[in-house]
Design a protein around this motif. Structure first.
Motif, short mmCIF file in Angstrom:
data_model
loop_
_atom_site.label_atom_id
_atom_site.label_comp_id
_atom_site.label_asym_id
_atom_site.label_seq_id
_atom_site.Cartn_x
_atom_site.Cartn_y
_atom_site.Cartn_z
N UNK A 1 -82.04 40.71 18.06
CA UNK A 1 -82.24 39.26 17.94
C UNK A 1 -82.62 38.86 16.52
N UNK A 2 -83.27 39.78 15.79
CA UNK A 2 -83.69 39.48 14.42
C UNK A 2 -82.61 39.81 13.41
N UNK A 3 -81.48 40.35 13.88
CA UNK A 3 -80.37 40.70 13.00
C UNK A 3 -80.85 41.61 11.87
N UNK A 4 -81.60 42.67 12.27
CA UNK A 4 -82.18 43.57 11.27
C UNK A 4 -81.20 44.60 10.75
N UNK B 1 -100.16 44.34 25.54
CA UNK B 1 -100.11 45.72 25.07
C UNK B 1 -98.71 46.12 24.64
N UNK B 2 -97.70 45.70 25.40
CA UNK B 2 -96.33 46.07 25.04
C UNK B 2 -95.94 45.47 23.69
N UNK B 3 -96.34 44.23 23.45
CA UNK B 3 -96.06 43.61 22.16
C UNK B 3 -96.75 44.37 21.04
N UNK B 4 -97.99 44.82 21.28
CA UNK B 4 -98.72 45.59 20.27
C UNK B 4 -97.96 46.87 19.93
N UNK B 5 -97.46 47.57 20.95
CA UNK B 5 -96.73 48.81 20.72
C UNK B 5 -95.44 48.55 19.94
N UNK B 6 -94.79 47.45 20.25
CA UNK B 6 -93.57 47.09 19.53
C UNK B 6 -93.87 46.82 18.06
N UNK B 7 -94.94 46.08 17.80
CA UNK B 7 -95.31 45.79 16.41
C UNK B 7 -95.62 47.09 15.65
N UNK B 8 -96.28 48.03 16.31
CA UNK B 8 -96.61 49.30 15.65
C UNK B 8 -95.34 50.05 15.26
N UNK B 9 -94.38 50.13 16.17
CA UNK B 9 -93.13 50.82 15.86
C UNK B 9 -92.33 50.08 14.79
N UNK B 10 -92.33 48.77 14.85
CA UNK B 10 -91.61 48.00 13.83
C UNK B 10 -92.25 48.18 12.46
N UNK B 11 -93.57 48.30 12.44
CA UNK B 11 -94.26 48.49 11.16
C UNK B 11 -93.88 49.82 10.52
N UNK C 1 -98.10 51.99 29.34
CA UNK C 1 -96.73 51.79 28.88
C UNK C 1 -95.96 53.10 28.86
N UNK C 2 -94.63 52.99 28.95
CA UNK C 2 -93.78 54.17 28.80
C UNK C 2 -92.87 53.96 27.60
N UNK C 3 -92.56 55.05 26.93
CA UNK C 3 -91.80 54.96 25.68
C UNK C 3 -90.40 54.36 25.86
N UNK C 4 -89.64 54.75 26.88
CA UNK C 4 -88.30 54.14 27.01
C UNK C 4 -88.35 52.62 27.12
N UNK C 5 -89.33 52.10 27.85
CA UNK C 5 -89.43 50.66 27.98
C UNK C 5 -89.77 49.98 26.66
N UNK C 6 -90.67 50.60 25.90
CA UNK C 6 -91.03 50.03 24.59
C UNK C 6 -89.85 50.11 23.64
N UNK C 7 -89.12 51.23 23.66
CA UNK C 7 -87.94 51.36 22.78
C UNK C 7 -86.89 50.31 23.11
N UNK C 8 -86.71 50.03 24.38
CA UNK C 8 -85.73 49.01 24.77
C UNK C 8 -86.15 47.64 24.23
N UNK C 9 -87.46 47.37 24.28
CA UNK C 9 -87.98 46.11 23.74
C UNK C 9 -87.73 46.04 22.23
N UNK C 10 -87.98 47.16 21.54
CA UNK C 10 -87.75 47.20 20.09
C UNK C 10 -86.28 46.94 19.78
N UNK C 11 -85.39 47.56 20.54
CA UNK C 11 -83.95 47.35 20.31
C UNK C 11 -83.57 45.89 20.48
#
Length: 334
Positions: A40-43, A59-69, A25-35
């Motif tokens: 969508x979650x209106x956070x 794996x990408x979903x796992x990385x997103x969950x880690x950053x969200x946590x 994975x690359x960080x920009x792609x994961x950050x875009x997913x997080x955004x």
């Protein structure tokens, strides 16, 4: 204890980004997913409900969950991270365990607290507990073991023995070690060698009086039971695979309930067998048996399976008995 590995990088740093590349994975792609997820979650209003999302288990979903946590620490997020772990290959599983090490080491506090609970519930009570605990201990400096050992009650004793012994040498870790030892006795899935635990308790300082009392009880006293009736199963019945055992109904009379498998069942100084199952799931309609009736004691009845001669079952009904963890009675008698 396995050889130490490099300290995990703080989540979200450049070092973390480099390790992210190790799972493709690359960080920009994961950050875009997080955004996208946050939008969508209106956070933006400061509220975040992970249960409203469907991110998948890759794996990408796992990385997103880690950053969200890191932003919204909660067990709800870690529950979905566990799904990624369960569906991932060994590389992803190792990476996720490393994220837990980073959470415990670097925090901040709410993140570390959430991680401690998530490990206890989803990993330390699982068949993979030894693997996960050993990997975490090897990636964390001893000075950060507090949350690791505090929740290690369900971890198999062979996996945590050396870590507990090392922790006993550091007074700063004694409070956490005391909690870990108590959990080894009193957690629903706690696992312990009672003799070795007693030796550790004797080596550490426990300032918390309630905790000290609980540990003293667990390492010097049997679990006291009052029995009711017994069930003797027809061992010729093909539906009964547990030959050489019988069932005994009993109520815990000790101040605190605890369970150590294969405890000696003792009455008036005589050993009648070993307790091998707490809360045995017995369906009387499916297996031929007879009951040795006795008055039922007041309280929550537990059905124990006793590994021992069924001919002694009648001698054990309607009386006070003791359950001694393996080896502890002899240890105290020395």
């Amino acid at each position: 204890m396995s050889e130490p590995t490099p300290l995990p990088p703080r989540i979200g740093t450049s070092g973390w980004d480099r390790e992210l590349a190790g799972i493709g994975l690359d960080r920009p792609g994961v950050d875009a997913f997080v955004d996208d997820v946050l939008e969508s979650a209106d956070a933006a209003r400061g509220e975040f409900d992970p249960h409203s999302l469907d991110l998948g288990v890759d794996a990408e979903s796992a990385a997103v969950w880690v950053l969200l946590h890191q932003r919204f620490p909660s067990y709800g997020i870690l529950m979905y991270l566990r799904m990624c772990w369960s569906n991932g290959d060994r590389v992803l599983q190792d990476w996720i365990v490393r994220q837990f090490a980073a959470m415990l080491v670097h925090g901040p506090g709410p993140v570390a607290e959430s991680a401690e609970y998530g490990l206890w519930v989803d990993y330390f009570e699982s068949p993979e507990a030894s693997q996960v605990f050993t990997a975490l201990a090897s990636q964390m400096p001893r000075s950060h073991w507090e949350r690791l050992i505090s929740g290690a009650g369900p971890v198999p004793w062979d996996a945590k023995r050396r870590v507990f012994q090392v922790a006993a040498e550091d007074p700063a870790l004694h409070p956490a070690l005391a909690r870990g030892l108590a959990g080894s006795f009193y957690d629903v899935y706690g696992q312990v060698d009672a003799v070795e635990a007693a030796e550790l308790v004797a080596r550490i300082t426990v300032a918390d009086e309630d905790l000290l009392e609980a540990l003293a009880e667990a390492t010097t006293q049997p679990l006291r039971l009052r029995t009711g009736s017994a069930v003797i199963v027809d061992e010729s019945d093909p539906g009964w695979p547990h030959r050489g055992s019988f069932l005994l109904r009993a109520v815990v009379r000790s101040p605190r309930s605890r369970w150590v498998g294969r405890s000696e069942l003792v009455a008036d100084g005589r050993v009648y067998g070993r307790l091998v199952h707490w809360g045995f799931p017995f369906d009387a309609s499916k297996v031929a048996h007879r009951t040795v009736a006795a008055p039922e004691p007041e309280g929550r009845i537990v059905l124990f399976r006793v590994e021992g001669a069924a001919e002694h079952a009648g001698s054990l009904v309607n009386r006070d008995v003791e359950a001694w963890p393996p080896g502890l009675r002899d240890h105290l008698a020395r």
